[in-house]
Design a protein around this motif. Sequence first.
Motif, mmCIF file in Angstrom:
data_model
loop_
_atom_site.group_PDB
_atom_site.id
_atom_site.type_symbol
_atom_site.label_atom_id
_atom_site.label_comp_id
_atom_site.label_asym_id
_atom_site.label_seq_id
_atom_site.Cartn_x
_atom_site.Cartn_y
_atom_site.Cartn_z
ATOM 1 N N ALA A 1 -4.289 8.217 1.027
ATOM 2 C CA ALA A 1 -4.095 7.126 1.990
ATOM 3 C C ALA A 1 -2.660 6.590 1.926
ATOM 4 O O ALA A 1 -2.061 6.278 2.958
ATOM 5 C CB ALA A 1 -5.095 6.002 1.718
ATOM 6 N N GLU A 2 -2.108 6.497 0.725
ATOM 7 C CA GLU A 2 -0.724 6.030 0.576
ATOM 8 C C GLU A 2 0.244 7.022 1.225
ATOM 9 O O GLU A 2 1.193 6.626 1.907
ATOM 10 C CB GLU A 2 -0.382 5.860 -0.902
ATOM 11 N N ALA B 1 2.742 6.300 4.427
ATOM 12 C CA ALA B 1 4.177 6.584 4.380
ATOM 13 C C ALA B 1 4.598 7.428 5.578
ATOM 14 O O ALA B 1 5.617 7.158 6.228
ATOM 15 C CB ALA B 1 4.538 7.290 3.073
ATOM 16 N N VAL B 2 3.804 8.431 5.894
ATOM 17 C CA VAL B 2 4.095 9.288 7.049
ATOM 18 C C VAL B 2 4.020 8.476 8.342
ATOM 19 O O VAL B 2 4.892 8.577 9.211
ATOM 20 C CB VAL B 2 3.133 10.501 7.092
ATOM 21 N N LYS C 1 6.523 17.658 0.346
ATOM 22 C CA LYS C 1 6.987 17.416 -1.019
ATOM 23 C C LYS C 1 6.644 16.007 -1.503
ATOM 24 O O LYS C 1 7.103 15.585 -2.546
ATOM 25 C CB LYS C 1 8.491 17.639 -1.116
ATOM 26 N N LEU C 2 5.807 15.325 -0.737
ATOM 27 C CA LEU C 2 5.290 14.028 -1.176
ATOM 28 C C LEU C 2 3.937 14.312 -1.841
ATOM 29 O O LEU C 2 2.927 14.532 -1.181
ATOM 30 C CB LEU C 2 5.139 13.075 0.016
ATOM 31 N N VAL C 3 3.945 14.352 -3.167
ATOM 32 C CA VAL C 3 2.810 14.778 -3.960
ATOM 33 C C VAL C 3 1.828 13.625 -4.191
ATOM 34 O O VAL C 3 2.240 12.524 -4.534
ATOM 35 C CB VAL C 3 3.279 15.341 -5.322
ATOM 36 N N VAL C 4 0.550 13.923 -3.970
ATOM 37 C CA VAL C 4 -0.505 12.935 -4.227
ATOM 38 C C VAL C 4 -1.032 13.149 -5.639
ATOM 39 O O VAL C 4 -1.300 14.282 -6.037
ATOM 40 C CB VAL C 4 -1.659 13.081 -3.211
ATOM 41 N N GLY C 5 -1.160 12.063 -6.371
ATOM 42 C CA GLY C 5 -1.695 12.161 -7.730
ATOM 43 C C GLY C 5 -0.622 11.988 -8.769
ATOM 44 O O GLY C 5 0.223 11.118 -8.645
ATOM 45 N N GLY C 6 -0.640 12.855 -9.801
ATOM 46 C CA GLY C 6 0.268 12.747 -10.940
ATOM 47 C C GLY C 6 1.724 12.657 -10.552
ATOM 48 O O GLY C 6 2.156 13.238 -9.575
ATOM 49 N N GLY D 1 0.800 -1.218 0.000
ATOM 50 C CA GLY D 1 0.000 0.000 0.000
ATOM 51 C C GLY D 1 0.833 1.268 0.000
ATOM 52 O O GLY D 1 0.299 2.361 0.098
ATOM 53 N N VAL D 2 2.170 1.143 -0.112
ATOM 54 C CA VAL D 2 3.040 2.310 -0.217
ATOM 55 C C VAL D 2 4.053 2.004 -1.313
ATOM 56 O O VAL D 2 4.709 0.967 -1.287
ATOM 57 C CB VAL D 2 3.798 2.597 1.105
#
Length: 122
Positions: free
Chosen positions: A93-94, A98-99, A115-120, A68-69
């Motif tokens: 959720a991923e 991770a956090v 700086k952990l971007v969700v999506g693209g 899941g990560v």
Amino acid sequence: MKTQRTSLLFVGVMSLGIVAAPVMAQSTSADHSTMAHDTQAPPETSNQPGTDTWITTKVKSDLLASKGVSGTDVSVETKDGVVWLSGHAATRAEKDRAVTKAKAIEGVKKVEADKLVVGGKM
């Protein structure tokens, strides 16, 4: 005369061998003890919780091993116990997992994931 010179040379070489043998034996045994010491594993300071290198390695390995990560898409940096996560997370959720994984590592004081971007992908 040639026989006498050859005999003296032979005696001289043998004398050096007799004198040098104990010295070489001591050197050889010292070398063996040094070699035995050198082949032992170095003190494993990297396994001590709290060092930045240990924290970075532990966080990254936990992310790579977690379902899941996407550990390959997340970069980890640590300074003074503060972990910075950057890269890409497929879902919120991923990112949260991770956090959470990073915070669970002993020695981590704080986790920054701006700086952990969700999506693209970045």
